[in-house]
Design an enzyme around this catalytic site. Sequence first.
Site, PDB file in Angstrom:
ATOM      1  N   ARG A 124       0.824  -1.214   0.000  1.00 53.56           N
ATOM      2  CA  ARG A 124       0.000   0.000   0.000  1.00 53.56           C
ATOM      3  C   ARG A 124       0.860   1.267   0.000  1.00 53.56           C
ATOM      4  O   ARG A 124       0.668   2.172  -0.790  1.00 53.56           O
ATOM      5  CB  ARG A 124      -0.922  -0.008   1.228  1.00 53.56           C
ATOM      6  CG  ARG A 124      -1.992   1.029   1.227  1.00 53.56           C
ATOM      7  CD  ARG A 124      -2.875   0.869   2.463  1.00 53.56           C
ATOM      8  NE  ARG A 124      -2.507  -0.339   3.194  1.00 53.56           N
ATOM      9  CZ  ARG A 124      -2.957  -1.552   2.913  1.00 53.56           C
ATOM     10  NH1 ARG A 124      -3.852  -1.714   1.984  1.00 53.56           N
ATOM     11  NH2 ARG A 124      -2.518  -2.596   3.577  1.00 53.56           N
ATOM     12  N   THR A 125       1.823   1.291   0.911  1.00 50.52           N
ATOM     13  CA  THR A 125       2.660   2.487   1.024  1.00 50.52           C
ATOM     14  C   THR A 125       3.471   2.708  -0.254  1.00 50.52           C
ATOM     15  O   THR A 125       3.573   3.821  -0.761  1.00 50.52           O
ATOM     16  CB  THR A 125       3.607   2.340   2.242  1.00 50.52           C
ATOM     17  OG1 THR A 125       2.826   2.076   3.396  1.00 50.52           O
ATOM     18  CG2 THR A 125       4.413   3.599   2.467  1.00 50.52           C
ATOM     19  N   LYS A 136      23.535  -9.057  -0.278  1.00 47.16           N
ATOM     20  CA  LYS A 136      24.916  -9.537  -0.367  1.00 47.16           C
ATOM     21  C   LYS A 136      25.790  -8.889   0.699  1.00 47.16           C
ATOM     22  O   LYS A 136      27.013  -9.034   0.679  1.00 47.16           O
ATOM     23  CB  LYS A 136      25.488  -9.239  -1.761  1.00 47.16           C
ATOM     24  CG  LYS A 136      24.772  -9.959  -2.887  1.00 47.16           C
ATOM     25  CD  LYS A 136      25.293  -9.489  -4.247  1.00 47.16           C
ATOM     26  CE  LYS A 136      24.333  -9.883  -5.362  1.00 47.16           C
ATOM     27  NZ  LYS A 136      24.355  -8.910  -6.454  1.00 47.16           N
ATOM     28  N   ARG A 175      11.810   2.310   3.149  1.00 46.77           N
ATOM     29  CA  ARG A 175      11.100   1.467   4.111  1.00 46.77           C
ATOM     30  C   ARG A 175      12.104   0.413   4.545  1.00 46.77           C
ATOM     31  O   ARG A 175      12.761  -0.202   3.707  1.00 46.77           O
ATOM     32  CB  ARG A 175       9.904   0.816   3.421  1.00 46.77           C
ATOM     33  CG  ARG A 175       9.256  -0.305   4.211  1.00 46.77           C
ATOM     34  CD  ARG A 175       8.167   0.230   5.074  1.00 46.77           C
ATOM     35  NE  ARG A 175       7.372  -0.827   5.688  1.00 46.77           N
ATOM     36  CZ  ARG A 175       6.137  -0.609   6.160  1.00 46.77           C
ATOM     37  NH1 ARG A 175       5.583   0.571   6.037  1.00 46.77           N
ATOM     38  NH2 ARG A 175       5.472  -1.565   6.756  1.00 46.77           N
ATOM     39  N   HIS A 234       6.486   6.343  11.159  1.00 45.27           N
ATOM     40  CA  HIS A 234       5.847   6.224   9.844  1.00 45.27           C
ATOM     41  C   HIS A 234       5.089   7.529   9.609  1.00 45.27           C
ATOM     42  O   HIS A 234       3.856   7.556   9.610  1.00 45.27           O
ATOM     43  CB  HIS A 234       4.906   5.008   9.854  1.00 45.27           C
ATOM     44  CG  HIS A 234       4.482   4.540   8.495  1.00 45.27           C
ATOM     45  ND1 HIS A 234       4.825   5.202   7.336  1.00 45.27           N
ATOM     46  CD2 HIS A 234       3.740   3.476   8.107  1.00 45.27           C
ATOM     47  CE1 HIS A 234       4.299   4.553   6.305  1.00 45.27           C
ATOM     48  NE2 HIS A 234       3.637   3.504   6.746  1.00 45.27           N
TER      49      HIS A 234
END
Lengths: 310, 162
Positions: free
Chosen positions: A57-58, A86, A107, A135
């Site tokens: 959604r974000t 890695k 995120r 957030h």
Amino acid sequence: MDFKGKDIISIKDFSKIEIDDILIYAEKMLPYAKGEKYKDILSGKVLSSLFFEPSTRTRLSFESAMNRLGGRVIGFADPSGTSQKKGESLADTIRMADSFSDAIVVRHPQEGAARLAAEFANGPVLNAGDGAGQHPTQCLLDLFTIKTEKKKIEKNNIILLGDLKYGRTVHSLAYALSIYGVELTFVSPTSLKMPKEVINECMELGVEPTQTSSLEKAIKDADVLYATRIQKERFPDAEEYNKVVGSYRINNELLKNAKENLIVMHPLPRVSEIDSEVDSTPHAVYFKQAFNGVPIRMALLSLVLGEKKI
Amino acid sequence: MKKQLKVPGFKKKDLKIPRIKDGTVIDHITPGYAVKVLHILGIPRSNSSSVVSVAMNVNSKMGKKDIVKVENRELKSNEVDKISLICPKATINIIRDYDVVKKFKVKLPDEIIGIVSCSNPTCVSNAKEPVKTRFKVINKDPLRIKCYYCEREPEDIADRII
Ligand SMILES: [Zn+2]
């Protein structure tokens, strides 16, 4: 207010005046977010969208926001196959993305990751959630939803419901709502009560929250019911979990006792907190709330990129 | 007349601690913390030949204490302030030619950088990133510090010294 180049890391970095500015500007974005109007004010700009953990959604709403304003997006939706897998540091990935683009959305599963990213990027960094941390764009879209649905944020009677202990976004929201002077009621199972520090913060801002475990009683006077997800892993066993979730289920039966113009909000995804029968009632605004992520993020992107042209 | 300051830790009964001609004496260290103090201060420096002496559990009027003496090096206030995290009562004596020429108390800085690790295992400052840990001092007494990255407050500060 000049937001050019500003990082969006935590709601606490913003004053009430700044938040007001963002909300007013987001309102102007509404017809553009719906696709009714188009102006490519971010044409030629590139956004790095770095999702070190998936959040559909974000991510989609950030990408939609950038595209609706004529900008472009590069990035990844989850870290598999990236150089971070890695063993590359976040700092190095950020340095690279910074040189490829004009702004970065990040995120990340670790708390503080966005704050760290901002240290290594010259361009603005927008925090799209850092683990159990902040957030801010969610918080802003929540405020925006209350403001557009209720015409104002001030003086509303707002219930925050669910896991109030571990849900950091609900802590930020309690803080932000307190800036506006609302009436707050915290409804949660005893084991998931709002932490004392958050209550103290609200009180310092002049709001004295009511705490209860009874949703039925609280709902009668509420203007806004903000439900959050209660996670299974917070409970010792499934039985306990089912009992708690059951007692906070929002359905039409419960809403009979509510004000006619009560709005029900949820950051989504919901599991069983809100019965689907509520979806078709005028109380349900959670899908609109999700959509509001687009105008809020359009406003933020154009502000931090210094293109306030709508 | 110039006020004669008493040099700590060399009255007759504790002659076991050598007197120093020039350097710094860190006095009133919380008992048992002398080694941690040296660790925080990065003493001795790897290429240094200064003599460093440590006395632990020394009796004094105010109970037991640790003392550290660093020869031929004058520690500056901003260098030693970080030990106030674990030894809020520590005092610094600058010695020149066997005399105390300057005496001051450590004071808590506004920010603690690279000394304490964050108590939150999923804090980005505990990951392999090229940053030092960073805490804001939000209250001095009782001491409360807040992580710049994850915004949590570690409680067991003395045990979190890196
Ligand atoms: Zn931390």
